[in-house]
Design an enzyme around this catalytic site. Structure first.
Site, PDB file in Angstrom:
ATOM      1  N   ASP A  43      38.142  34.580  35.994  1.00  0.00           N
ATOM      2  CA  ASP A  43      39.059  33.444  36.239  1.00  0.00           C
ATOM      3  C   ASP A  43      39.423  33.413  37.722  1.00  0.00           C
ATOM      4  O   ASP A  43      39.115  34.340  38.459  1.00  0.00           O
ATOM      5  CB  ASP A  43      40.337  33.619  35.401  1.00  0.00           C
ATOM      6  CG  ASP A  43      40.968  34.982  35.654  1.00  0.00           C
ATOM      7  OD1 ASP A  43      40.641  35.925  34.922  1.00  0.00           O
ATOM      8  OD2 ASP A  43      41.750  35.118  36.628  1.00  0.00           O
ATOM      9  N   ASP A  88      42.580  33.462  38.762  1.00  0.00           N
ATOM     10  CA  ASP A  88      44.008  33.817  38.749  1.00  0.00           C
ATOM     11  C   ASP A  88      44.823  32.516  38.720  1.00  0.00           C
ATOM     12  O   ASP A  88      44.534  31.666  37.869  1.00  0.00           O
ATOM     13  CB  ASP A  88      44.339  34.750  39.924  1.00  0.00           C
ATOM     14  CG  ASP A  88      45.630  35.499  39.672  1.00  0.00           C
ATOM     15  OD1 ASP A  88      45.864  35.907  38.518  1.00  0.00           O
ATOM     16  OD2 ASP A  88      46.417  35.669  40.611  1.00  0.00           O
TER      17      ASP A  88
HETATM   18  N1  LIG Z   1      43.867  37.010  36.907  1.00  0.00           N
HETATM   19  C1  LIG Z   1      43.952  38.264  36.479  1.00  0.00           C
HETATM   20  N2  LIG Z   1      44.970  39.056  36.876  1.00  0.00           N
HETATM   21  C2  LIG Z   1      45.040  40.336  36.440  1.00  0.00           C
HETATM   22  N3  LIG Z   1      44.157  40.889  35.618  1.00  0.00           N
HETATM   23  C3  LIG Z   1      43.132  40.137  35.200  1.00  0.00           C
HETATM   24  N4  LIG Z   1      42.104  40.415  34.387  1.00  0.00           N
HETATM   25  C4  LIG Z   1      41.352  39.313  34.283  1.00  0.00           C
HETATM   26  N5  LIG Z   1      41.877  38.299  35.021  1.00  0.00           N
HETATM   27  C5  LIG Z   1      42.986  38.793  35.602  1.00  0.00           C
END
Ligand SMILES: Nc1ncnc2[nH]cnc12
Ligand SMILES: CSC[C@H]1O[C@H](OP(=O)(O)O)[C@H](O)[C@@H]1O
Length: 288
Positions: A208, A210
């Site tokens: 992703d 974030d």
């Molecule tokens: N955006 C994110 N922040 C922290 N841990 C994660 N694991 C997968 N995506 C994450």
């Protein structure tokens, strides 16, 4: 020296198939049980151990993962090389969901975890400027390529405490620091692996953006797991390619000597209980 590969599976990777003589083994440690039983077996003649970091069924939060027990148990089983697979958020446009990044630096923002095997009665300080094994990381990059992943070589992983995802202000702050990806589990895992003189590589599976990216929704578990599951095949292919690559390599790294000169406590002042408890992992330098 015969090598044994320990794979720590992250979110979305709770078991691996294809091992010869597969056996889920219960391992006890002075730090309690690891996250789960450990699956041992052989792949192309190389001894393997697989441990799901959060346990099968995902029962541990990033804070409750028993990191010391996990690393202790892998070392006690004879593991020499730890390949940690982690789902991470991207902090850079160029690192897209679905890509893999071979991490080479960390920023540790965790604060509620036991981070060392050392303590009062037995004090030691290992070098950590270069926190991953460069040779094992290169092998992982090669294996990831064979597995068909789009990979990035080197990058900084911010480890946050969680379990909540970051605020927008935090995500922007980590970007301003130049960090590349964010996750919740590589710390203190990598620190403990170094203290146990294990080679450690971190394969970050980007799931992703974030919450900083203006064109993408803020991260949500459903999105992480959908991307992690879509990538699980490539992660498994990477693991399957490792034995063939590792068997051909002679070790030239310094990971197995991390404890040389590291212990500060005078032999006469060492806590005998701690020495006995830690000898399965620190025994090389505690003898005599
Ligand atoms: N955006 C994110 N922040 C922290 N841990 C994660 N694991 C997968 N995506 C994450
Ligand atoms: C499922 S989203 C957050 C969760 O995923 C990552 O786990 P892992 O590093 O074990 O793959 C992240 O660190 C969080 O624990």
């Amino acid at each position: 020296m015969d090598r044994m590969i320990g794979v720590i599976g992250g979110s979305g990777l709770y078991e691996i198939a294809g091992l010869e003589d597969p056996r889920w083994q219960r391992v006890e440690t002075p730090f309690g049980p690891p996250s789960d039983e450990i699956l041992t077996g052989r792949l192309e003649g190389v001894e393997m151990a697989f441990l799901p970091r959060h346990g099968r069924g995902h029962v541990h939060t990033p804070t409750s993962v028993p990191y010391r027990a996990n690393i202790f148990a892998l070392k006690a089983l004879g593991v020499t090389d730890v390949v940690a697979v982690s789902a991470v958020g991207s902090l850079k446009e160029a690192y897209a969901p679905g890509d893999f990044l071979i991490v080479d630096q960390f920023i540790d923002r965790t604060f509620a975890r036991e981070k060392s095997f050392f303590g009062a009665g037995l004090v030691g300080h290992v070098p950590f400027a270069h926190p991953v094994c460069p040779e094992l990381s290169a092998l992982c990059a090669g294996a990831a390529m064979l597995g068909g992943a789009r990979i990035h070589h080197g990058g900084t992983y911010v480890a946050m405490e969680g379990p909540q995802f970051s605020t927008l202000a935090e995500s922007r702050l980590y970007r301003s620091w130049g960090a590349d990806v964010i996750g919740m589990t590589a710390m203190p895992e990598a620190k403990l692996a170094r203290e146990a003189e294990l080679c450690y590589a971190c394969v970050a599976m980007i799931t992703d953006y974030d919450c900083w990216h203006p064109d993408h929704d803020a991260v949500h578990v459903a999105q992480v797991m959908a991307t992690a599951q879509a990538n699980a095949g490539r992660a498994r292919a990477l693991i399957a390619a490792l034995p063939g690559l590792i068997a051909a390599e002679a070790k030239g790294c310094a990971c197995g000597r991390a404890l040389d000169g590291a212990i500060m406590t005078a032999p006469s002042r060492r806590d005998p209980g701690m020495v006995a408890r830690l000898s399965p992992i620190l025994g090389r330098v505690l003898k005599g």
